[in-house]
Write a protein that holds these residues in place. Sequence first.
Motif, PDB file in Angstrom:
ATOM      1  N   GLY A 425     -68.096  63.383 -27.641  1.00  0.00           N
ATOM      2  CA  GLY A 425     -68.216  62.767 -28.954  1.00  0.00           C
ATOM      3  C   GLY A 425     -68.125  61.250 -28.919  1.00  0.00           C
ATOM      4  N   LYS A 426     -68.825  60.609 -29.865  1.00  0.00           N
ATOM      5  CA  LYS A 426     -68.779  59.160 -30.031  1.00  0.00           C
ATOM      6  C   LYS A 426     -68.315  58.850 -31.455  1.00  0.00           C
ATOM      7  CE  LYS A 426     -70.663  58.780 -25.955  1.00  0.00           C
ATOM      8  NZ  LYS A 426     -69.808  58.471 -24.760  1.00  0.00           N
ATOM      9  N   LEU A 427     -67.524  57.812 -31.584  1.00  0.00           N
ATOM     10  CA  LEU A 427     -66.921  57.460 -32.876  1.00  0.00           C
ATOM     11  C   LEU A 427     -67.140  55.987 -33.183  1.00  0.00           C
ATOM     12  CD1 LEU A 427     -64.934  57.952 -35.300  1.00  0.00           C
ATOM     13  CD2 LEU A 427     -63.077  57.390 -33.696  1.00  0.00           C
ATOM     14  N   ILE A 428     -67.638  55.702 -34.382  1.00  0.00           N
ATOM     15  CA  ILE A 428     -67.702  54.333 -34.887  1.00  0.00           C
ATOM     16  C   ILE A 428     -66.827  54.247 -36.125  1.00  0.00           C
ATOM     17  CG2 ILE A 428     -69.133  52.557 -35.950  1.00  0.00           C
ATOM     18  CD1 ILE A 428     -71.428  53.411 -34.208  1.00  0.00           C
ATOM     19  N   LEU A 429     -65.823  53.393 -36.069  1.00  0.00           N
ATOM     20  CA  LEU A 429     -64.978  53.069 -37.211  1.00  0.00           C
ATOM     21  C   LEU A 429     -65.464  51.753 -37.808  1.00  0.00           C
ATOM     22  CD1 LEU A 429     -61.601  53.710 -35.410  1.00  0.00           C
ATOM     23  CD2 LEU A 429     -62.256  54.951 -37.468  1.00  0.00           C
ATOM     24  N   TRP A 430     -65.442  51.635 -39.136  1.00  0.00           N
ATOM     25  CA  TRP A 430     -65.757  50.345 -39.735  1.00  0.00           C
ATOM     26  C   TRP A 430     -64.963  50.180 -41.019  1.00  0.00           C
ATOM     27  CZ3 TRP A 430     -68.089  49.009 -44.430  1.00  0.00           C
ATOM     28  CH2 TRP A 430     -68.621  50.059 -45.185  1.00  0.00           C
ATOM     29  N   HIS A 431     -64.749  48.933 -41.384  1.00  0.00           N
ATOM     30  CA  HIS A 431     -63.953  48.645 -42.583  1.00  0.00           C
ATOM     31  C   HIS A 431     -64.324  47.269 -43.110  1.00  0.00           C
ATOM     32  CE1 HIS A 431     -60.025  50.337 -44.345  1.00  0.00           C
ATOM     33  NE2 HIS A 431     -60.535  49.501 -45.255  1.00  0.00           N
ATOM     34  N   GLY A 432     -64.410  47.131 -44.421  1.00  0.00           N
ATOM     35  CA  GLY A 432     -64.612  45.835 -45.038  1.00  0.00           C
ATOM     36  C   GLY A 432     -63.292  45.084 -45.122  1.00  0.00           C
ATOM     37  N   TRP A 433     -63.298  43.818 -44.713  1.00  0.00           N
ATOM     38  CA  TRP A 433     -62.059  43.040 -44.735  1.00  0.00           C
ATOM     39  C   TRP A 433     -61.527  42.842 -46.159  1.00  0.00           C
ATOM     40  CZ3 TRP A 433     -58.347  42.353 -41.625  1.00  0.00           C
ATOM     41  CH2 TRP A 433     -58.507  42.082 -40.273  1.00  0.00           C
ATOM     42  N   ALA A 434     -62.404  42.877 -47.166  1.00  0.00           N
ATOM     43  CA  ALA A 434     -61.967  42.622 -48.547  1.00  0.00           C
ATOM     44  C   ALA A 434     -61.769  43.924 -49.321  1.00  0.00           C
ATOM     45  CB  ALA A 434     -62.962  41.718 -49.258  1.00  0.00           C
ATOM     46  N   ASP A 435     -61.441  44.990 -48.625  1.00  0.00           N
ATOM     47  CA  ASP A 435     -61.237  46.301 -49.253  1.00  0.00           C
ATOM     48  C   ASP A 435     -60.052  46.259 -50.213  1.00  0.00           C
ATOM     49  OD1 ASP A 435     -60.648  49.066 -49.778  1.00  0.00           O
ATOM     50  OD2 ASP A 435     -61.711  49.600 -47.947  1.00  0.00           O
ATOM     51  N   GLN A 436     -60.280  46.670 -51.447  1.00  0.00           N
ATOM     52  CA  GLN A 436     -59.242  46.666 -52.469  1.00  0.00           C
ATOM     53  C   GLN A 436     -58.510  47.996 -52.582  1.00  0.00           C
ATOM     54  OE1 GLN A 436     -62.449  47.105 -52.778  1.00  0.00           O
ATOM     55  NE2 GLN A 436     -63.136  47.635 -54.850  1.00  0.00           N
ATOM     56  N   HIS A 437     -59.047  49.054 -51.965  1.00  0.00           N
ATOM     57  CA  HIS A 437     -58.460  50.381 -52.065  1.00  0.00           C
ATOM     58  C   HIS A 437     -57.608  50.756 -50.853  1.00  0.00           C
ATOM     59  CE1 HIS A 437     -60.429  52.075 -55.678  1.00  0.00           C
ATOM     60  NE2 HIS A 437     -61.443  51.294 -55.355  1.00  0.00           N
ATOM     61  N   ILE A 438     -58.136  50.480 -49.679  1.00  0.00           N
ATOM     62  CA  ILE A 438     -57.475  50.869 -48.432  1.00  0.00           C
ATOM     63  C   ILE A 438     -57.434  49.654 -47.524  1.00  0.00           C
ATOM     64  CG2 ILE A 438     -57.583  52.374 -46.407  1.00  0.00           C
ATOM     65  CD1 ILE A 438     -59.159  54.370 -48.134  1.00  0.00           C
ATOM     66  N   SER A 439     -56.265  49.289 -47.089  1.00  0.00           N
ATOM     67  CA  SER A 439     -56.156  48.087 -46.271  1.00  0.00           C
ATOM     68  C   SER A 439     -56.808  48.292 -44.904  1.00  0.00           C
ATOM     69  CB  SER A 439     -54.691  47.709 -46.065  1.00  0.00           C
ATOM     70  OG  SER A 439     -54.591  46.592 -45.197  1.00  0.00           O
ATOM     71  N   PRO A 440     -57.656  47.354 -44.476  1.00  0.00           N
ATOM     72  CA  PRO A 440     -58.244  47.447 -43.134  1.00  0.00           C
ATOM     73  C   PRO A 440     -57.185  47.388 -42.046  1.00  0.00           C
ATOM     74  CG  PRO A 440     -58.681  45.299 -44.119  1.00  0.00           C
ATOM     75  CD  PRO A 440     -58.127  46.157 -45.205  1.00  0.00           C
ATOM     76  N   LEU A 441     -55.996  46.906 -42.392  1.00  0.00           N
ATOM     77  CA  LEU A 441     -54.931  46.828 -41.389  1.00  0.00           C
ATOM     78  C   LEU A 441     -54.525  48.212 -40.900  1.00  0.00           C
ATOM     79  CD1 LEU A 441     -52.742  44.019 -43.006  1.00  0.00           C
ATOM     80  CD2 LEU A 441     -54.540  43.808 -41.277  1.00  0.00           C
ATOM     81  N   TYR A 442     -54.693  49.230 -41.742  1.00  0.00           N
ATOM     82  CA  TYR A 442     -54.359  50.582 -41.297  1.00  0.00           C
ATOM     83  C   TYR A 442     -55.406  51.124 -40.330  1.00  0.00           C
ATOM     84  CZ  TYR A 442     -50.552  50.885 -44.636  1.00  0.00           C
ATOM     85  OH  TYR A 442     -49.375  50.675 -45.302  1.00  0.00           O
ATOM     86  N   THR A 443     -56.655  50.770 -40.527  1.00  0.00           N
ATOM     87  CA  THR A 443     -57.683  51.193 -39.583  1.00  0.00           C
ATOM     88  C   THR A 443     -57.478  50.502 -38.238  1.00  0.00           C
ATOM     89  OG1 THR A 443     -59.244  51.598 -41.375  1.00  0.00           O
ATOM     90  CG2 THR A 443     -60.174  51.315 -39.185  1.00  0.00           C
ATOM     91  N   ILE A 444     -57.081  49.236 -38.294  1.00  0.00           N
ATOM     92  CA  ILE A 444     -56.748  48.525 -37.056  1.00  0.00           C
ATOM     93  C   ILE A 444     -55.582  49.216 -36.360  1.00  0.00           C
ATOM     94  CG2 ILE A 444     -55.802  46.376 -36.120  1.00  0.00           C
ATOM     95  CD1 ILE A 444     -57.389  44.895 -38.296  1.00  0.00           C
ATOM     96  N   GLN A 445     -54.563  49.602 -37.138  1.00  0.00           N
ATOM     97  CA  GLN A 445     -53.415  50.258 -36.515  1.00  0.00           C
ATOM     98  C   GLN A 445     -53.810  51.579 -35.873  1.00  0.00           C
ATOM     99  OE1 GLN A 445     -49.856  50.968 -38.838  1.00  0.00           O
ATOM    100  NE2 GLN A 445     -48.764  51.471 -36.977  1.00  0.00           N
ATOM    101  N   TYR A 446     -54.691  52.339 -36.538  1.00  0.00           N
ATOM    102  CA  TYR A 446     -55.124  53.594 -35.933  1.00  0.00           C
ATOM    103  C   TYR A 446     -55.868  53.338 -34.626  1.00  0.00           C
ATOM    104  CZ  TYR A 446     -57.361  58.040 -35.092  1.00  0.00           C
ATOM    105  OH  TYR A 446     -57.776  59.196 -34.484  1.00  0.00           O
ATOM    106  N   TYR A 447     -56.734  52.333 -34.624  1.00  0.00           N
ATOM    107  CA  TYR A 447     -57.481  51.992 -33.420  1.00  0.00           C
ATOM    108  C   TYR A 447     -56.527  51.571 -32.302  1.00  0.00           C
ATOM    109  CZ  TYR A 447     -61.420  50.058 -30.737  1.00  0.00           C
ATOM    110  OH  TYR A 447     -62.365  49.800 -29.790  1.00  0.00           O
ATOM    111  N   GLU A 448     -55.508  50.785 -32.642  1.00  0.00           N
ATOM    112  CA  GLU A 448     -54.502  50.380 -31.657  1.00  0.00           C
ATOM    113  C   GLU A 448     -53.722  51.589 -31.151  1.00  0.00           C
ATOM    114  OE1 GLU A 448     -53.498  45.878 -33.358  1.00  0.00           O
ATOM    115  OE2 GLU A 448     -52.188  47.573 -33.848  1.00  0.00           O
ATOM    116  N   ALA A 449     -53.428  52.532 -32.051  1.00  0.00           N
ATOM    117  CA  ALA A 449     -52.708  53.736 -31.644  1.00  0.00           C
ATOM    118  C   ALA A 449     -53.538  54.564 -30.672  1.00  0.00           C
ATOM    119  CB  ALA A 449     -52.339  54.563 -32.873  1.00  0.00           C
ATOM    120  N   MET A 450     -54.843  54.629 -30.908  1.00  0.00           N
ATOM    121  CA  MET A 450     -55.731  55.306 -29.967  1.00  0.00           C
ATOM    122  C   MET A 450     -55.659  54.637 -28.592  1.00  0.00           C
ATOM    123  SD  MET A 450     -59.122  55.874 -32.335  1.00  0.00           S
ATOM    124  CE  MET A 450     -60.161  56.128 -30.894  1.00  0.00           C
ATOM    125  N   GLN A 451     -55.700  53.310 -28.589  1.00  0.00           N
ATOM    126  CA  GLN A 451     -55.626  52.583 -27.317  1.00  0.00           C
ATOM    127  C   GLN A 451     -54.287  52.819 -26.631  1.00  0.00           C
ATOM    128  OE1 GLN A 451     -56.432  48.648 -28.877  1.00  0.00           O
ATOM    129  NE2 GLN A 451     -58.565  48.716 -28.172  1.00  0.00           N
TER     130      GLN A 451
END
Length: 573
Positions: A425-451
């Motif tokens: 499987g291949k995975l692409i995560l993406w997030h808008g920096w100006a997201d008002q609903h879900i902070s992109p910082l959580y997607t970054i944290q998930y990516y860091e947790a994967m690493q």
Amino acid sequence: MMKAFHPLQGLLAITVLLAGCHGGAAVAPADTTAAALAVVKPVADCTQLAAVDVTDIGGAGSKINSATVVATTVNGSSVSLCVVKGTLAPSNTFEVALPVGTWTQRFAALGCGGLCGNVADPTKEDAISFSYKCPLVQQGGFVTAATDMGHQGFDPGWTADAQKQADFAYRGQHITTLAAKKLIKAYYGQEQKFSYFVGCSDGGREALMAAQRYPNDYNGIVAGAPAAHFQLQNSVFHGWSVVANSTTGDSSGNSILYPDKVAVLHKAVLAACADTPDGLISDPRACRFDPASIACPAGAQDTSQCLTQAEVLAAGRIYGGPADAKTGAPMQAGRPVFGSEGNWVGVEVPTSGSSSAPVPVKSGVFSYNIVTGAYNLIFTGTPARPDIDTFGYTDSSFYATYLAENHPLNDATNPDLSAFRKAGGKLILWHGWADQHISPLYTIQYYEAMQGQMGQATVDEFARLYLVPGVAHCGGGEGNDNIDLVSGITGWVEQGTAPGSVMTYKLDSAGAQTASRPVYPYPAVAQYTGSGDWHDGANYASGAPRYNVRTPSWPGSIFYTPYAPKVQGVPAP
């Protein structure tokens, strides 16, 4: 380009990918990808699909309700589709659209947004959520499928039903995918060559849930702005957005910040921190803006272009989040970031009103509505359940006491994707920096947790993360919100071409392109070369990261470690 939505519906996957199919040079061209697979014609009549038995997938009561051919227009091209509608027991409504004469042996499941409750019509141009003017879509190459994930409408009464909880959490998309694949085999006489999932918001959570629970369902997954930390997101995160902007510090008060002052705040943030030619922020974590810098002078008569002391404090609370009363440590790793203020209206602040004409803090605000709507999903079985005013905003034990029980049911934060990687499987995560609903910082944290769990080199083999400056939740905002990641995922899966730079585009109200700029795999940022038209993406190169500090440990970090998924209700095949 964004559609209006019910407060509990969120933003569907239909807004995920709306740009032209001409990404960066490191991505296989879309026309090459499309030409790699032959068109396969049906071996059965569409109406025959009404007789396909799906009880082996959904259980007794599952059935196909209709199978008819419809004509639709996709980016100016007419495409005929066999549309199958059905129900997978107990109440998962689904639709599958199968191209009559243009199928290129690909299948894509479409994510559902918010708390779902409706089926995105897979025959509509905007529901085929790939790319604006993308050949793979124009040619009708994909079978697509969508589901309401086990409930209909937006009345939160369904959230108290254990089976519907499971269907929403993980089962609905999986069984819809199994049904779609069975219909593909019946209609074309063969299985699909490649399967994909594309989703944003809760659709992004569904995408990650699939990678974690059902690693063999899809060859490639595009997960946008994922609500992966569902438990935290729809309790403490959104709850704090309400109480932080309240005159009373709870949901009974009036709002402090209104659209007029949010506009003043946003203008000041960009003036202080913008570092791109179009006046956006390439990485808000490097911004050191203080709302107090635009505080009104003492005794000011005109406060229209400054913030009162109460407004300064409210803005600081929205940005900063709550802190543990004993240690002073932050209770959240992600909040709306600098540069997102222009998108707060209707989410963090009300859509109308002013300091001179106050409205209740919970009036028409998404943050309040989603908390009350998701309440039973989050706290099922927990005695003495808290509410929006008594969440553990200052007590770190809240996470383990109240959110841990259903974390393995609703959340999609397991960083161990070894089985998905092993399956190719291949995975692409993406997030808008100006997201008002879900902070992109959580997607970054998930990516860091994967690493951290799998090693950076291993993650690089199968996953990428893209962050798009100025883009709001799943699209919109001041940034270039048109981006084609489907070419990236299909090129990676089918041809082994890992995505590098991907071009993003800005369109005007008439649909004409006004600017382009590449985004690069995280943590690199796009940097203007200093010559040529800055509107032209050709005049950018990969720049060094603006920020290099990894997410520090915080009380919710416990949710970003491996865990066994929770199963309830009717088992999924």
